[in-house]
Design an enzyme around this catalytic site. Structure first.
Site, mmCIF file in Angstrom:
data_model
loop_
_atom_site.group_PDB
_atom_site.id
_atom_site.type_symbol
_atom_site.label_atom_id
_atom_site.label_comp_id
_atom_site.label_asym_id
_atom_site.label_seq_id
_atom_site.Cartn_x
_atom_site.Cartn_y
_atom_site.Cartn_z
ATOM 1 N N ASP A 174 9.839 4.425 -0.279
ATOM 2 C CA ASP A 174 8.680 3.743 -0.864
ATOM 3 C C ASP A 174 8.919 2.261 -1.145
ATOM 4 O O ASP A 174 8.408 1.707 -2.109
ATOM 5 C CB ASP A 174 8.227 4.445 -2.158
ATOM 6 C CG ASP A 174 7.958 5.919 -1.925
ATOM 7 O OD1 ASP A 174 7.429 6.250 -0.853
ATOM 8 O OD2 ASP A 174 8.282 6.735 -2.811
ATOM 9 N N GLN A 227 11.555 7.549 4.943
ATOM 10 C CA GLN A 227 12.524 7.809 3.879
ATOM 11 C C GLN A 227 13.420 6.567 3.707
ATOM 12 O O GLN A 227 12.953 5.477 3.957
ATOM 13 C CB GLN A 227 13.376 9.061 4.166
ATOM 14 C CG GLN A 227 12.639 10.369 3.980
ATOM 15 C CD GLN A 227 11.620 10.638 5.053
ATOM 16 O OE1 GLN A 227 11.932 10.665 6.226
ATOM 17 N NE2 GLN A 227 10.393 10.852 4.658
ATOM 18 N N GLY A 256 5.208 8.736 3.151
ATOM 19 C CA GLY A 256 3.861 8.235 2.860
ATOM 20 C C GLY A 256 3.919 6.727 2.909
ATOM 21 O O GLY A 256 4.553 6.108 2.059
ATOM 22 N N HIS A 257 3.320 6.161 3.943
ATOM 23 C CA HIS A 257 3.388 4.715 4.136
ATOM 24 C C HIS A 257 1.997 4.116 3.953
ATOM 25 O O HIS A 257 1.069 4.460 4.684
ATOM 26 C CB HIS A 257 3.924 4.391 5.540
ATOM 27 C CG HIS A 257 5.299 4.954 5.783
ATOM 28 N ND1 HIS A 257 5.885 4.984 7.008
ATOM 29 C CD2 HIS A 257 6.193 5.504 4.928
ATOM 30 C CE1 HIS A 257 7.093 5.534 6.897
ATOM 31 N NE2 HIS A 257 7.299 5.864 5.653
ATOM 32 N N LYS A 298 7.764 -0.063 3.492
ATOM 33 C CA LYS A 298 8.081 -0.151 4.929
ATOM 34 C C LYS A 298 6.805 -0.272 5.757
ATOM 35 O O LYS A 298 6.739 -1.039 6.720
ATOM 36 C CB LYS A 298 8.855 1.108 5.379
ATOM 37 C CG LYS A 298 10.207 1.258 4.715
ATOM 38 C CD LYS A 298 10.900 2.554 5.099
ATOM 39 C CE LYS A 298 10.292 3.795 4.493
ATOM 40 N NZ LYS A 298 10.413 3.922 3.038
HETATM 41 P P1 GDP Z 1 6.780 3.034 2.187
HETATM 42 O O1 GDP Z 1 6.865 4.507 2.066
HETATM 43 O O2 GDP Z 1 8.128 2.380 2.244
HETATM 44 O O3 GDP Z 1 5.903 2.580 3.320
HETATM 45 O O4 GDP Z 1 6.103 2.509 0.851
HETATM 46 P P2 GDP Z 1 4.827 3.160 0.081
HETATM 47 O O5 GDP Z 1 3.608 2.837 0.845
HETATM 48 O O6 GDP Z 1 5.087 4.575 -0.258
HETATM 49 O O7 GDP Z 1 4.887 2.379 -1.297
HETATM 50 C C1 GDP Z 1 4.816 0.994 -1.364
HETATM 51 C C2 GDP Z 1 3.648 0.587 -2.247
HETATM 52 O O8 GDP Z 1 3.746 -0.769 -2.566
HETATM 53 C C3 GDP Z 1 2.290 0.749 -1.563
HETATM 54 O O9 GDP Z 1 1.347 1.090 -2.524
HETATM 55 C C4 GDP Z 1 2.016 -0.654 -1.015
HETATM 56 O O10 GDP Z 1 0.631 -0.913 -0.858
HETATM 57 C C5 GDP Z 1 2.615 -1.497 -2.099
HETATM 58 N N1 GDP Z 1 3.153 -2.801 -1.672
HETATM 59 C C6 GDP Z 1 3.919 -3.083 -0.586
HETATM 60 N N2 GDP Z 1 4.338 -4.360 -0.633
HETATM 61 C C7 GDP Z 1 3.833 -4.897 -1.760
HETATM 62 C C8 GDP Z 1 3.953 -6.190 -2.389
HETATM 63 O O11 GDP Z 1 4.614 -7.112 -1.899
HETATM 64 N N3 GDP Z 1 3.292 -6.353 -3.578
HETATM 65 C C9 GDP Z 1 2.553 -5.362 -4.149
HETATM 66 N N4 GDP Z 1 1.954 -5.603 -5.308
HETATM 67 N N5 GDP Z 1 2.418 -4.149 -3.575
HETATM 68 C C10 GDP Z 1 3.072 -3.907 -2.425
HETATM 69 P P1 IMO Z 2 8.832 7.265 2.509
HETATM 70 O O1 IMO Z 2 8.939 7.235 4.004
HETATM 71 C C1 IMO Z 2 10.336 8.667 -1.331
HETATM 72 C C2 IMO Z 2 12.503 12.468 -1.391
HETATM 73 C C3 IMO Z 2 11.801 13.553 -2.194
HETATM 74 C C4 IMO Z 2 13.027 14.313 -2.702
HETATM 75 C C5 IMO Z 2 13.984 14.259 -1.521
HETATM 76 C C6 IMO Z 2 13.968 15.505 -0.636
HETATM 77 O O2 IMO Z 2 7.444 7.256 1.992
HETATM 78 O O3 IMO Z 2 9.704 6.230 1.897
HETATM 79 P P2 IMO Z 2 12.208 16.396 1.150
HETATM 80 O O4 IMO Z 2 10.792 16.824 0.980
HETATM 81 O O5 IMO Z 2 12.410 15.291 2.104
HETATM 82 O O6 IMO Z 2 13.132 17.554 1.419
HETATM 83 O O7 IMO Z 2 12.622 15.859 -0.317
HETATM 84 O O8 IMO Z 2 13.577 13.131 -0.753
HETATM 85 N N1 IMO Z 2 11.675 11.828 -0.340
HETATM 86 C C7 IMO Z 2 11.081 10.640 -0.473
HETATM 87 N N2 IMO Z 2 11.013 9.813 -1.535
HETATM 88 N N3 IMO Z 2 9.774 8.301 -0.156
HETATM 89 C C8 IMO Z 2 9.863 9.109 0.920
HETATM 90 O O9 IMO Z 2 9.405 8.736 2.136
HETATM 91 C C9 IMO Z 2 10.502 10.359 0.783
HETATM 92 N N4 IMO Z 2 10.749 11.378 1.611
HETATM 93 C C10 IMO Z 2 11.477 12.274 0.925
HETATM 94 O O10 IMO Z 2 11.048 13.027 -3.239
HETATM 95 O O11 IMO Z 2 13.615 13.615 -3.767
HETATM 96 MG MG MG Z 3 6.260 6.050 0.793
#
Ligand code: GDP
Ligand code: IMO
Ligand code: MG
Length: 422
Positions: A14, A222, A41-42, A17
């Site tokens: 999270d 991840q 979840g991206h 990416k």
């Molecule tokens: P990922 O799994 O690595 O793609 O990241 P997620 O989407 O799960 O979580 C990142 C969160 O941060 C999302 O809600 C994005 O919209 C938000 N986000 C990403 N970059 C920025 C930033 O530079 N500033 C702010 N405020 N939000 C950001």
């Molecule tokens: P993105 O791509 C954050 C974590 C779960 C748990 C551990 C094992 O959005 O960054 P699993 O269901 O994979 O067997 O769970 O890994 N986990 C993540 N945490 N972002 C993710 O993906 C994750 N994918 C798995 O919360 O701790």
């Molecule tokens: Mg994510």
């Protein structure tokens, strides 16, 4: 771009990416997801619309880019089809999607087993996403997995029958409800017909693309500290979200890889259980969570929040051979008065900058911090590094100096355009 550029998470996921991938995909002919499944979840915000991708490569939003789900991914067809339909509902096309015939399929028994195993762990829960990821990878390595090519073959019924019979014996042992073969077969045959046109030999496709000088972007899911080998085992995911997983999950060779971008937030977060040295299980963590909207994209769970850990970042930079850093949420951290960066660990009275993911080591280490000035003010209009306030520059420079990896992208907001390219 190099022939192949890579985007990876450097912490516990999270890091944002999706946003970096969305930008880099505009330079690429192909974007390919390498590992994991719908535990990912991206989030990408475009023109006020929020897209949350779990399986479809985030690069798909760039219309000219072919989006591939690589062989290293585990696919829940129901989730994938839902995502494809959601895209269409938002006026976007999924014609550019390709699915590796060698990607493994998540079946209902994987999801049930994931939940059952978590229940049985009692107080030692991993906190999985309950999406069947671990059990699906178990079957892959046990060599009884069903791949995308099996899903669309005449052999599917036979393979599914054997697996469901075997899995049901285990469910019976646990006193758990068994899986209905007929229902599963009917459901998955429908999924197979929907997905059939997109399932192909993506390995040859990628090799031919490289021969034709096409540019490929590899999308990590991840993150490094969740890696099955290099992460905080057993509090990890069941794949290799580090650089090796890029090769094994796509068929791209190491020699073709150029830039390896490591994504991080200007602070840190983790969902699920496991050690977390810089966690702020207090008012600071709560403030960061609210300012950064740190609630899971996949499971909606509140994320654990804390300071950025440079000791861990240096380790993941080395592990992946990072050539550049993408630091998101600089706007968020800049809302705090004071910011801390972890620059060493104190373990049993000794100070160290060596990171290991040994649980005992991490649980018994405390962070040594350097403090920085916050209150960056509004940075939404900053378009170059020079535009940033001095306090933000000092903070970012320290990260660069400690890791020895240059900062290439700076996130100044959640929107697609809220990014400084250095
Ligand atoms: P990922 O799994 O690595 O793609 O990241 P997620 O989407 O799960 O979580 C990142 C969160 O941060 C999302 O809600 C994005 O919209 C938000 N986000 C990403 N970059 C920025 C930033 O530079 N500033 C702010 N405020 N939000 C950001
Ligand atoms: P993105 O791509 C954050 C974590 C779960 C748990 C551990 C094992 O959005 O960054 P699993 O269901 O994979 O067997 O769970 O890994 N986990 C993540 N945490 N972002 C993710 O993906 C994750 N994918 C798995 O919360 O701790
Ligand atoms: Mg994510």
């Amino acid at each position: 771009m190099s022939k192949v550029d890579v985007v990876l998470g450097t912490f516990y996921g999270d890091e944002g990416k999706g946003k970096i991938i969305d930008y880099l995909a505009t330079k690429a002919d192909i974007a390919v997801r390498c590992s994991g499944g719908n535990n990912a979840g991206h989030t990408i915000k475009v023109d006020g619309i929020k897209y949350a991708f779990h399986l479809i490569p985030s690069g798909i939003l760039n219309e000219g880019t072919l989006a591939i789900i690589g062989n290293g991914v585990v696919i829940d067809p129901k989730v994938l089809i839902q995502e494809m339909n959601d895209l269409k509902a938002n006026g976007k096309s999924y014609d550019n999607l390709r699915i590796s015939e060698k990607a493994h399929i998540i079946l209902p028994y994987h999801v049930e087993m994931d939940k059952l195993l978590e229940e049985n762990r009692g107080s030692n829960k991993i906190g999985t996403t309950a999406r069947g990821i671990g059990p699906a990878y178990c079957d892959k390595f046990e060599r009884c997995g069903i791949r995308a090519e099996d899903l669309i073959s005449d052999n599917f019924e036979k393979l599914l029958t054997i697996n469901i019979n075997n899995k049901n014996k285990i469910f019976e042992l646990y006193g758990h409800e068994t899986i209905n073969l007929e229902k599963t077969l009917k459901e998955y045959k429908e999924y197979a017909e929907f997905l059939r046109p997109y399932i192909t030999d993506t390995i040859t496709l990628l090799h031919n693309a490289l021969d034709n000088n096409k540019k490929i972007l590899c999308e990590g899911a991840q993150a490094s500290l969740l890696d099955i080998d290099f992460g905080s085992y057993p509090f990890v995911t069941s794949s290799n979200p580090t650089i090796g997983g890029v090769c094994t999950g796509t068929g791209v060779g190491a020699r073709d890889i150029g830039e390896v971008y490591g994504v991080l937030k200007a602070y840190s977060s983790r969902v699920g259980a496991g050690p977390y040295v810089t966690e702020q299980d207090n008012e600071i963590g709560d403030t960061i969570r609210e300012l950064g909207h740190e609630y899971g994209t996949t499971t909606k769970r509140p994320r654990r929040c804390g300071w950025l850990d440079l000791v861990a970042l240096k380790y993941t930079a080395r592990l992946n051979g990072l050539t550049g850093l993408a630091i998101n949420h600089v706007d968020t951290i800049g809302k705090l008065d004071k910011i801390k960066l972890c620059v060493a660990y104190n373990h049993n009275g000794e100070t160290t900058t060596n990171f290991t993911t040994n649980t005992e080591f991490l649980n018994n280490s405390t962070a040594v911090y350097e403090e920085f000035e916050g209150n960056f003010g509004d940075i939404s209009n900053c378009k170059t590094f020079e535009d940033l306030p001095e306090k933000a520059k000092i903070y970012l420079k320290r990260i660069e100096e400690f890791t020895g990896v240059p900062v290439k992208f700076i996130g100044t907001g959640a929107g697609r355009e809220d990014m400084i390219i250095v």
